[in-house]
Design a protein around this motif. Sequence first.
Motif, PDB file in Angstrom:
ATOM      1  N   MET A 120      -2.460   9.188   9.353  1.00  0.00           N
ATOM      2  CA  MET A 120      -1.051   8.803   9.363  1.00  0.00           C
ATOM      3  C   MET A 120      -0.805   7.746  10.419  1.00  0.00           C
ATOM      4  O   MET A 120      -1.468   7.699  11.453  1.00  0.00           O
ATOM      5  CB  MET A 120      -0.160  10.025   9.624  1.00  0.00           C
ATOM      6  N   TYR A 121       0.158   6.849  10.128  1.00  0.00           N
ATOM      7  CA  TYR A 121       0.432   5.729  11.023  1.00  0.00           C
ATOM      8  C   TYR A 121       1.903   5.727  11.411  1.00  0.00           C
ATOM      9  O   TYR A 121       2.780   5.925  10.564  1.00  0.00           O
ATOM     10  CB  TYR A 121       0.142   4.386  10.327  1.00  0.00           C
ATOM     11  N   ARG A 122       2.149   5.500  12.685  1.00  0.00           N
ATOM     12  CA  ARG A 122       3.521   5.265  13.101  1.00  0.00           C
ATOM     13  C   ARG A 122       3.901   3.840  12.699  1.00  0.00           C
ATOM     14  O   ARG A 122       3.044   3.000  12.450  1.00  0.00           O
ATOM     15  CB  ARG A 122       3.663   5.463  14.614  1.00  0.00           C
ATOM     16  N   ILE A 123       5.207   3.586  12.656  1.00  0.00           N
ATOM     17  CA  ILE A 123       5.663   2.284  12.147  1.00  0.00           C
ATOM     18  C   ILE A 123       5.154   1.126  12.995  1.00  0.00           C
ATOM     19  O   ILE A 123       4.829   0.056  12.475  1.00  0.00           O
ATOM     20  CB  ILE A 123       7.207   2.257  12.027  1.00  0.00           C
ATOM     21  N   TYR A 183       3.406   7.037   8.222  1.00  0.00           N
ATOM     22  CA  TYR A 183       3.074   6.495   6.905  1.00  0.00           C
ATOM     23  C   TYR A 183       1.626   6.804   6.588  1.00  0.00           C
ATOM     24  O   TYR A 183       0.753   6.830   7.467  1.00  0.00           O
ATOM     25  CB  TYR A 183       3.317   4.980   6.896  1.00  0.00           C
ATOM     26  N   SER A 184       1.355   6.968   5.293  1.00  0.00           N
ATOM     27  CA  SER A 184       0.022   7.385   4.855  1.00  0.00           C
ATOM     28  C   SER A 184      -0.873   6.187   4.564  1.00  0.00           C
ATOM     29  O   SER A 184      -0.429   5.030   4.525  1.00  0.00           O
ATOM     30  CB  SER A 184       0.159   8.230   3.587  1.00  0.00           C
ATOM     31  N   GLU A 185      -2.141   6.482   4.322  1.00  0.00           N
ATOM     32  CA  GLU A 185      -3.101   5.451   3.916  1.00  0.00           C
ATOM     33  C   GLU A 185      -2.681   4.814   2.596  1.00  0.00           C
ATOM     34  O   GLU A 185      -2.906   3.617   2.377  1.00  0.00           O
ATOM     35  CB  GLU A 185      -4.488   6.063   3.779  1.00  0.00           C
ATOM     36  N   LEU A 186      -2.034   5.565   1.722  1.00  0.00           N
ATOM     37  CA  LEU A 186      -1.557   5.002   0.458  1.00  0.00           C
ATOM     38  C   LEU A 186      -0.490   3.940   0.710  1.00  0.00           C
ATOM     39  O   LEU A 186      -0.460   2.910   0.035  1.00  0.00           O
ATOM     40  CB  LEU A 186      -0.987   6.113  -0.430  1.00  0.00           C
ATOM     41  N   GLY A 214      12.207   1.082  -1.418  1.00  0.00           N
ATOM     42  CA  GLY A 214      11.315   2.006  -2.100  1.00  0.00           C
ATOM     43  C   GLY A 214       9.882   1.560  -2.257  1.00  0.00           C
ATOM     44  O   GLY A 214       9.143   2.156  -3.059  1.00  0.00           O
ATOM     45  N   LEU A 215       9.444   0.526  -1.527  1.00  0.00           N
ATOM     46  CA  LEU A 215       8.050   0.098  -1.633  1.00  0.00           C
ATOM     47  C   LEU A 215       7.116   1.053  -0.896  1.00  0.00           C
ATOM     48  O   LEU A 215       5.962   1.250  -1.293  1.00  0.00           O
ATOM     49  CB  LEU A 215       7.893  -1.327  -1.076  1.00  0.00           C
ATOM     50  N   ILE A 216       7.574   1.612   0.198  1.00  0.00           N
ATOM     51  CA  ILE A 216       6.813   2.629   0.932  1.00  0.00           C
ATOM     52  C   ILE A 216       7.751   3.793   1.234  1.00  0.00           C
ATOM     53  O   ILE A 216       8.973   3.670   1.115  1.00  0.00           O
ATOM     54  CB  ILE A 216       6.229   2.059   2.245  1.00  0.00           C
ATOM     55  N   SER A 217       7.166   4.931   1.620  1.00  0.00           N
ATOM     56  CA  SER A 217       8.003   6.111   1.879  1.00  0.00           C
ATOM     57  C   SER A 217       7.483   6.821   3.132  1.00  0.00           C
ATOM     58  O   SER A 217       6.469   7.527   3.102  1.00  0.00           O
ATOM     59  CB  SER A 217       7.963   7.070   0.676  1.00  0.00           C
ATOM     60  N   GLY A 218       8.148   6.591   4.249  1.00  0.00           N
ATOM     61  CA  GLY A 218       7.748   7.225   5.497  1.00  0.00           C
ATOM     62  C   GLY A 218       8.260   8.653   5.593  1.00  0.00           C
ATOM     63  O   GLY A 218       9.284   8.999   5.018  1.00  0.00           O
ATOM     64  N   LYS A 219       7.522   9.473   6.337  1.00  0.00           N
ATOM     65  CA  LYS A 219       7.936  10.860   6.549  1.00  0.00           C
ATOM     66  C   LYS A 219       8.328  11.037   8.005  1.00  0.00           C
ATOM     67  O   LYS A 219       7.595  10.641   8.904  1.00  0.00           O
ATOM     68  CB  LYS A 219       6.784  11.808   6.188  1.00  0.00           C
TER      69      LYS A 219
END
Length: 389
Positions: free
Chosen positions: A1-4, A39-42, A25-30
């Motif tokens: 997981m990556y921080r912004i 953010y995930s590797e995806l 909606g291009l990426i979805s952070g948790k």
Amino acid sequence: MYRISELAELLGLSRTTLLYYEKIGLISGKRQSNGYRSYSELDVQRLRLIQQLQGGGLTLKECKACLEAKVDRQVLLERLNQLDEEIVQKQKSRQLLGALLGESRLTEWHESLDKVAPEAHLAWLISQGFSEKEALRLRWLSKDMNKHDCYMADFNKVFTPLDRWGPGSEKETLLALSKVPFKSEAVLEIGCGQGIATTVLAKHSSAHITALDNHENSLSRLMDRAKKQGLAERVTTVCASMTDMPFEAESFDLIWSECSAYIMGVANALKQWRSLLTSNGILVLSDLVWSTDSPSEDALSFWQKEYPDMTSVKERTKQAKEGGYEVLDSFALSEDAWAAYYEPLQSRVNELKSEMPHSDALHDLEAELDIYHRRLSEFDYQMFILKKA
């Protein structure tokens, strides 16, 4: 997981950009328990795919559509056509910058600029370090700022021994002079060259003649010619540009200009020179004109490049009237007047061919000679006798 912040550094994007990508909606952070987004590797891979698609010219909206559904081939075709157009423009830009640096010729660029922005073109050439005299010569002769000095050296080598630098004859000069309705006292000859017409005017009138040219060597030859004929006392030479002449208004009752008004543009000459004439003063000038409404393709192509302002007698007459003149008369120069210029020029070009096989100036003169030999009455030199209204 990556921080912004880590994601931004990894992909070379700003935090603001990533937040916008998440918003659409291009990426979805948790959001983690500590409040940070992760953010995930995806997400990383989706962003790298988007960067690749953007590299192909797709908009962000089109990239999102590609990720969510089958690629729209029509969109790709439109983007491909757009890129092709941009590449062509970039190639033109690259060619121009290269030409400005001397990698290739600038002729077409100077010609096109002179058609759409002649005054700005001249001002720009002067800002690049050319004198007004050389800037005018560049526009009409060399048409390449990087090769101008070499071109003019060859051009002057051809013309220096020649008496005439344009069509004309003593007979035509005298014919035009006979149509001036008074005996002139003060004549200004503009673009006098080496004084062929100057001495004819001095010999056949009692006027004092001010002979103006921007070529000092030509003026020296003019005075030598006048001295030999005993006319020097009635001739004063002035080395100056025809676009900026050092004379008071209404200083001359007759202005004479054979084969030179085109340099600044005939319409401009009519306007600027008028103030130098006394009331009812006369302007005599000659200009290259079309004598047919349907010239051959070769002649049209040549003169559109060499003299884009060339027009008909009717149009020049209209310009003269609009410029504040009454047209007293006009006539075409004779074949002898053409021959008096082109025959010595042809001999000189033939003489120098072997010595200057790669000269651009000589090549251009050969092209002009070829058009002259095939002119078939398609164009003439017209002499205009105009009265200040």
